[in-house]
Design a protein around this motif. Structure first.
Motif: not given
Length: 313
Positions: A160, A163, A198, A201, A204-205, A245
């Motif tokens: 996290e 990320r 991961w 993600s 997307k962030q 993905e």
């Protein structure tokens, strides 16, 4: 019956034409929206050994392999006397690269950036320095006519935290690159970046139109040794799921190969399945040859990969 015989005969003639005329293969590939480029890492053994100079790479791609688009690696810029980081800022050196690529009718497509710091580093001072280090490569890409730079998302800490750090770095670097119409893309390149869920993600962030991915067919080993064999890899992400993905964010594709069967198929992965995934995603752009095997010479590995791509593209 005669109609059926005529159809079979015409089909056989068409197949023969494709086998005899590689230029026709290239034309059909271009019509599909997918074009073939050559990643400089395919010749890394010759480059490290001093048998091939970085400045001669574009000419070799065109003359030896009939490939008209190239992907550079920062590590090979410069020479033993000139550090690659300095060469990346040297306009005279970059101008010579540009001249040689133009003289040979070669498109400069991508710069793969290594050794400039960790963009998912949790220490903010170090991370901001890494972002600044990458900016000169955005400027070099613009100068050379490239559309994209490839970066890595490495760092220590929780998934996290990395990320959040990685998304922030990509956002900052993406905003800088946007002013020069340059894309910033991340390859699945070991560690958490080889966990496609991961990495997706993070995309997307970051949420930037010019920030995306470079799905690599072979780099899905999250921990342990990389490569086409599974023996040294402790944790591996599913290759086909991973490519699927990452494709929605793709601004390039890295067609990794390691070994080949007698019929020309890649022995460690299903290439038709992978190219079908790329096509199904609606991707249009360059698919870069990146041969990394040991059984065949670099030249032979590149040619075999090109033949395989032409077969399925």
């Amino acid at each position: 019956m005669s109609s059926r015989r005529s159809f079979i005969r015409q089909s056989a003639l068409a197949a023969g034409a494709l086998a005899v005329h590689p230029a026709l293969n290239a034309m059909l590939a271009k019509g599909s929206g997918l074009e073939i480029s050559l990643a400089q890492w395919s010749l890394h053994k010759q480059l490290f050994a001093g048998q091939l100079d970085h400045l001669d790479f574009a000419a070799k791609a065109k003359k030896d392999f009939g490939i008209s688009a190239v992907e550079y690696v920062t590590t090979f810029f410069g020479s033993k006397k000139v550090n690659f980081k300095e060469a990346g800022k040297d306009k005279n050196y970059l101008n010579e690269m540009l001249k040689r690529s133009k003289d040979n009718g070669v498109v400069n497509h991508l710069i793969m950036v290594d050794g400039e710091g960790n963009l998912a580093q949790l220490d903010e001072k170090e991370r901001l320095q890494a972002i600044d280090n990458h900016k000169k490569w955005v400027e070099a890409a613009k100068f050379l006519g490239c559309k994209t730079i490839r970066v890595n998302l490495a760092g220590e800490g929780s998934k996290e935290d990395k990320r959040n750090a990685g998304a922030d770095s990509l956002g900052r670097l993406g905003d800088f690159a946007k002013t020069m119409n340059i894309n910033v893309i991340v390859e699945n390149h070991g560690g958490d970046s080889s966990n496609a869920a991961w990495l997706a993600s993070v995309m997307k962030q970051a949420n930037r139109k010019n920030v995306g991915t470079l799905p690599d067919f072979g780099n899905f080993c999250i921990s342990g040794a990389w490569g086409g064999t599974e023996g040294g890899c402790k944790e591996k992400y599913d290759t086909y799921l991973g490519v699927t993905e990452l494709m929605p964010f793709a601004k390039g594709v890295s067609a990794k190969t390691y070994d080949f069967k007698e019929d020309g198929e890649e022995s460690t992965m299903d290439y038709k399945r992978l190219i079908d995934i790329v096509k199904a995603a609606g991707f249009k752009g360059y698919v870069g040859i990146e041969y990394e095997g040991a059984k065949f010479s670099e030249e032979e590995g590149i040619r075999k990969t090109k033949q395989l791509l032409e077969k399925y593209i």
